[in-house]
Design a protein around this motif. Structure first.
Motif, PDB file in Angstrom:
ATOM      1  N   THR A  97      52.721  79.297  45.159  1.00 31.49           N
ATOM      2  CA  THR A  97      51.959  78.460  44.242  1.00 31.49           C
ATOM      3  C   THR A  97      52.893  77.415  43.654  1.00 31.49           C
ATOM      4  OG1 THR A  97      52.411  79.885  42.332  1.00 31.49           O
ATOM      5  CG2 THR A  97      50.444  80.393  43.657  1.00 31.49           C
ATOM      6  N   ALA A  98      52.300  76.383  43.077  1.00 30.48           N
ATOM      7  CA  ALA A  98      53.117  75.350  42.440  1.00 30.48           C
ATOM      8  C   ALA A  98      53.964  75.952  41.327  1.00 30.48           C
ATOM      9  CB  ALA A  98      52.215  74.244  41.900  1.00 30.48           C
ATOM     10  N   LYS A  99      53.432  76.947  40.637  1.00 27.88           N
ATOM     11  CA  LYS A  99      54.166  77.556  39.533  1.00 27.88           C
ATOM     12  C   LYS A  99      55.361  78.356  40.028  1.00 27.88           C
ATOM     13  CE  LYS A  99      53.516  80.467  35.449  1.00 27.88           C
ATOM     14  NZ  LYS A  99      52.552  81.270  34.632  1.00 27.88           N
ATOM     15  N   SER A 100      55.261  78.979  41.208  1.00 25.19           N
ATOM     16  CA  SER A 100      56.348  79.831  41.706  1.00 25.19           C
ATOM     17  C   SER A 100      57.589  79.031  42.082  1.00 25.19           C
ATOM     18  CB  SER A 100      55.861  80.653  42.910  1.00 25.19           C
ATOM     19  OG  SER A 100      55.487  79.797  43.976  1.00 25.19           O
ATOM     20  N   ASP A 151      49.473  74.357  54.892  1.00 24.89           N
ATOM     21  CA  ASP A 151      48.050  74.577  54.601  1.00 24.89           C
ATOM     22  C   ASP A 151      47.780  75.978  54.070  1.00 24.89           C
ATOM     23  OD1 ASP A 151      47.532  72.004  55.421  1.00 24.89           O
ATOM     24  OD2 ASP A 151      47.005  72.574  57.487  1.00 24.89           O
ATOM     25  N   ASP A 152      48.511  76.976  54.568  1.00 22.78           N
ATOM     26  CA  ASP A 152      48.282  78.349  54.115  1.00 22.78           C
ATOM     27  C   ASP A 152      49.157  78.729  52.928  1.00 22.78           C
ATOM     28  OD1 ASP A 152      50.730  78.448  55.324  1.00 22.78           O
ATOM     29  OD2 ASP A 152      50.195  79.955  56.826  1.00 22.78           O
ATOM     30  N   HIS A 153      49.952  77.780  52.430  1.00 22.37           N
ATOM     31  CA  HIS A 153      50.811  77.981  51.254  1.00 22.37           C
ATOM     32  C   HIS A 153      51.809  79.129  51.435  1.00 22.37           C
ATOM     33  CE1 HIS A 153      49.443  75.361  47.808  1.00 22.37           C
ATOM     34  NE2 HIS A 153      48.611  75.026  48.798  1.00 22.37           N
ATOM     35  N   THR A 154      52.220  79.357  52.695  1.00 20.15           N
ATOM     36  CA  THR A 154      53.257  80.369  52.926  1.00 20.15           C
ATOM     37  C   THR A 154      54.648  79.742  52.976  1.00 20.15           C
ATOM     38  OG1 THR A 154      52.971  80.154  55.329  1.00 20.15           O
ATOM     39  CG2 THR A 154      51.677  81.870  54.193  1.00 20.15           C
ATOM     40  N   ALA A 155      54.709  78.419  52.968  1.00 20.69           N
ATOM     41  CA  ALA A 155      56.002  77.737  53.004  1.00 20.69           C
ATOM     42  C   ALA A 155      55.877  76.390  52.295  1.00 20.69           C
ATOM     43  CB  ALA A 155      56.470  77.531  54.450  1.00 20.69           C
ATOM     44  N   VAL A 157      64.777  80.628  42.598  1.00 15.02           N
ATOM     45  CA  VAL A 157      63.587  81.072  43.322  1.00 15.02           C
ATOM     46  C   VAL A 157      63.363  82.546  43.013  1.00 15.02           C
ATOM     47  CG1 VAL A 157      63.826  79.391  45.182  1.00 15.02           C
ATOM     48  CG2 VAL A 157      64.954  81.601  45.392  1.00 15.02           C
ATOM     49  N   PRO A 158      62.100  82.975  42.979  1.00 14.29           N
ATOM     50  CA  PRO A 158      61.813  84.392  42.720  1.00 14.29           C
ATOM     51  C   PRO A 158      62.383  85.296  43.811  1.00 14.29           C
ATOM     52  CG  PRO A 158      59.844  83.013  42.495  1.00 14.29           C
ATOM     53  CD  PRO A 158      60.899  82.155  43.108  1.00 14.29           C
ATOM     54  N   ALA A 159      62.481  86.573  43.521  1.00 18.70           N
ATOM     55  CA  ALA A 159      63.069  87.529  44.460  1.00 18.70           C
ATOM     56  C   ALA A 159      62.236  87.663  45.729  1.00 18.70           C
ATOM     57  CB  ALA A 159      63.223  88.887  43.786  1.00 18.70           C
ATOM     58  N   TRP A 160      60.934  87.411  45.641  1.00 22.14           N
ATOM     59  CA  TRP A 160      60.069  87.557  46.812  1.00 22.14           C
ATOM     60  C   TRP A 160      59.989  86.277  47.657  1.00 22.14           C
ATOM     61  CZ3 TRP A 160      55.794  84.308  46.645  1.00 22.14           C
ATOM     62  CH2 TRP A 160      55.496  83.754  45.392  1.00 22.14           C
TER      63      TRP A 160
END
Length: 768
Positions: free
Chosen positions: A468-471, A495-499, A531-534
């Protein structure tokens, strides 16, 4: 028979089998090589640009950060491995600020370019179409940036294809001309920059120079042979034969690469051509000098029998030298950096092909031409007058300590250039006169230098989660605060927001040391911390790629150089069957390598004020100077040992060996250096520095190491050089032949050798 003699006889018999067959069936051998040469040359022209990879980053192992980023770019964002980005600058011809109407015009032309199919020009009538790959395509065109002062707008264009292929260059020129025509009627001017534009402009600017240098190189080689042999055939036959074999070797390498599914570095084909022309002419010269010497001393013997004898004798030294080169370059197959890993075996295969030609094609040509090889020279009718080689040989034998110390002092002085050596990763010529360079400079005055070649941060989510934009919102802000970052583009999601991808515009050019340090240090550290841990993040782009290449090269230099040195030493140990002689030769070539790299550093880094020496130069110089320099040392030491088998002092033997061998080594050195020097005018900085450095190293190897230092050291050590073997015990190592080509008795061969090469008549002088 002693074990060493039996071993030597086994070596010679293998070589004699090939050379005897070639001299007995010369026309069959020549026809076979001609057929192979033509077929394999055509094969290499068809496939060469289909098996080469122009992007250095694609040779990095997958575990490097930039390689992982490139994989994400390809798999998630559809970036093609052979995509070439061209930056188009659009500005008003009157120099005024772009208006809203101008921006609308730019938008309209960009849309037109995105939908127009660009066709490659038709090949010349005399060029078969199958030799050219069709790169016709519809380019991807998008609006990129507007200058802060509104003076220009940038378009980003993607053209797909091998950037080294002349066909791709033609496609770019067609596209460039179309863009200029589209904007010309709107009162706007255009400029083009980026990797492909830089390469094409540099190639166009240097095309005439490169052609003239190629013609000059060929002319110099022919002129040298004419001056040395005073013969038309001796001047042209070696060059024609070697060109034929070079085509065969190139076809073999390209065909093997195609079958194996591997990519060659873009510089590999030109490197193969130059290496083979150089060493091939060298090997032919070694044969010609010995052939002329034996014909002069034995005018009553059939020339074909002499050709067989000489080919077997010199073939032993050539085989030793060639196998040393093959083994040295084969060690590159263990490199982590793919550019080295494919270059080494390619050169090794090529040299092995040239070795086969040296033992078959070249003896066949000697057998066919015979004494006509030296027509119209009368050198076969009389003994040569005293020459510089005689004086050098006597001086080396008379003052070995003085000359050895002087040689060591010269090499040490040149080696001081290694202090403060830096690596340079520049890939283009960087000429300030090309249109692409002028356009790049104009962009750089208004925008960060990295605008046309940004670093890219790729972020992917683990475990199938969506970004997400927030992440990732904290990441662009943190990157923008890094010193040396000139701007950060908007985050782009798949498009799938995985990258996601974040382009970073560095203040410094991506090829500079500061850009590499920034990408590999603060930028990667900042990305990892925000960046978050995930989330998994990687930094890509040219600066990051070069930083990782630097790490890979450092690793390979630390491992390959010692391995290659040990392997060459072991080969020399086996070939020379001596403990001390290999040590003398390895010390000599090691000093030659240090002096060559030091002198190259002084010239490029200090005299020309370059950022440093190209990152491939140390490894390639080591292999070329050590391996090719060992060629000359083997030839000289082999002749010294042969002369030591005769009665007389060791220093008299050294004087005779230098007298006979120095002309061949000097001529071969000049020819080989000339061949490599032709690379010094290419558009590739790495190839240019390799050409200069290797040419210098060959000259040092020929004139300092092989003609002076090695003979001087052997003069000092005497017969001890060959311990535990003794030269006197090797009289049976290379049986001679009679007029019918059959082996003669050892006593007869020894008597003829003594008559053919009498000891110097002048008295021995005082020696130090």
């Amino acid at each position: 028979m002693p074990q060493t003699a039996a071993h030597s006889l086994l070596e010679v018999n293998v070589i004699r089998t090939l050379t005897r067959f070639a001299t007995r069936n010369p026309w069959k051998v020549i026809a076979l090589w001609a057929t192979l040469g033509i077929c394999l040359t055509i094969l290499s022209q068809v496939l060469i640009y289909r098996v080469t990879e122009p992007q250095s980053g694609d040779f990095l192992p997958a575990h490097y950060d930039s390689a992982a980023a490139a994989k994400i770019a390809e798999e998630r964002f559809g970036v093609k491995p052979d995509a070439n980005t061209v930056t188009v600058l659009v500005a008003r011809t009157d120099g005024k600020t772009l208006t809203d109407s101008d921006h609308g015009t730019v938008r309209g032309v960009a849309e037109k370019l995105s939908s127009r199919y660009v066709e490659m020009p038709e090949p010349e009538e005399d060029e078969p179409s199958f030799l050219h790959e069709d790169y016709s395509q519809t380019p991807k065109v998008s609006r990129a940036l507007i200058a802060p002062d509104g003076s220009f707008e940038l378009l980003s264009v993607e053209l797909t294809g091998n950037s080294m292929d002349p066909g791709m260059h033609d496609l770019y020129r067609t596209f460039r001309d179309q863009v200029r025509d589209d904007f010309a009627g709107t009162g706007m001017r255009t400029g083009f920059t980026g990797g492909l534009a830089d390469l094409v402009d540099s190639t166009d600017a240097e095309e005439t120079t490169a052609m003239l240098v190629s013609i000059l190189m060929t002319g110099v080689i022919i002129l040298i042979n004419l001056l040395v042999f005073r013969s038309v055939l001796a001047a042209f036959v070696p060059l024609l034969a070697v060109a034929l074999v070079s085509g065969s070797a190139a076809g073999a390498v390209v065909g093997a690469a195609k079958l194996a599914g591997i990519k060659l570095d873009a510089s590999t084909p030109s490197m193969i051509g130059v290496v083979l022309i150089g060493i091939g002419v060298d090997y032919f010269l070694f044969l010609l000098f010995r052939f002329r010497e034996r014909l002069r001393s034995r005018p009553d013997v059939d020339a074909r029998a002499v050709a067989a004898e000489v080919s077997a004798k010199v073939g032993t030294a050539i085989t030793s030298a060639a196998l040393t080169i093959v083994a040295a370059f084969a060690t590159l197959g263990t490199a982590t950096f793919g550019q080295f890993r494919v270059l080494g075996p390619a050169i090794a295969v090529s040299v092995f092909v040239m070795l086969l030609a040296s033992l078959t094609l070249m003896p066949a040509l000697l057998a066919v031409t015979g004494r006509r090889m030296f027509w119209p020279s009368r050198s076969l009718r009389s003994e040569p007058q005293a020459s510089a080689a005689d004086r050098v040989g006597e001086l080396v034998a008379r003052r070995p300590c003085t000359l050895a110390l002087a040689s060591l002092a010269l090499l040490a002085a040149l080696a001081t250039g290694l202090l403060g050596i830096r690596m340079d990763f520049t890939q283009i010529s960087g000429s300030v006169d090309t249109p692409a360079a002028v356009t790049s400079a104009e962009i750089g005055r208004a925008l960060p230098a990295g605008v046309s070649d940004p670093a890219s941060v790729y972020v992917t989510a683990r475990d199938g989660r969506a970004l997400t934009a927030k992440s990732v919102e904290a990441l662009p802000t943190a990157i923008a605060s890094i010193k040396g970052v000139g701007g950060v583009a908007k985050t782009v999601f798949t498009d799938d927001h995985t990258a996601a991808r974040i382009d970073v515009y560095l203040i410094d050019s991506s090829e500079t040391q500061r850009a590499r340090d920034l990408a590999s240090g603060p930028l990667r550290a900042t990305v990892a911390a925000h960046v978050p841990a995930w989330v998994e993040a990687h930094v890509g782009g040219t600066a990051a790629v070069f930083a990782d290449i630097s790490s890979a090269v450092d690793h390979d230099l630390r491992t390959i150089l010692p391995v290659a040195a040990v392997l060459i030493a072991l080969i020399l140990l086996v070939l020379l069957r001596s403990v001390l002689a290999p040590a003398v030769l390895m010390i000599a070539v090691g000093l030659g390598f240090a002096a060559t790299l030091g002198a190259s550093t002084l010239f490029f880094q200090h005299v020309l004020n370059k950022p440093g020496v190209n990152f491939v130069l140390p490894l390639v110089l080591f292999l070329f100077v050590v391996a090719l320099g060992t060629d000359y040392n083997i030839l000289m030491s082999d002749r010294i040992r042969e002369e030591m088998e005769r009665p007389g002092s060791a220093r008299a033997a050294v004087a005779r060996a230098v007298r006979h061998t120095a002309p061949a080594i000097a001529t071969a050195g000049v020819v080989l250096a000339t061949s490599f020097a032709s690379l010094a005018v290419t558009t590739s900085p790495s190839t240019r520095q390799i050409g200069f450095g290797t040419a210098l190293g060959i000259m040092l190897s020929a004139f300092i190491l092989s003609i002076v230092l090695v003979p001087a050291l052997i003069s000092i050590l005497g017969p001890t050089t060959w311990w535990p073997a003794r030269p006197a015990g090797r009289n049976h190592a290379a049986p001679s032949v009679d007029q019918a080509g059959q082996p003669r008795s050892d006593s007869t061969a020894q008597a003829e050798t003594s008559l053919a090469d009498p000891l110097p008549a002048r008295p021995q002088r005082a020696i130090d």
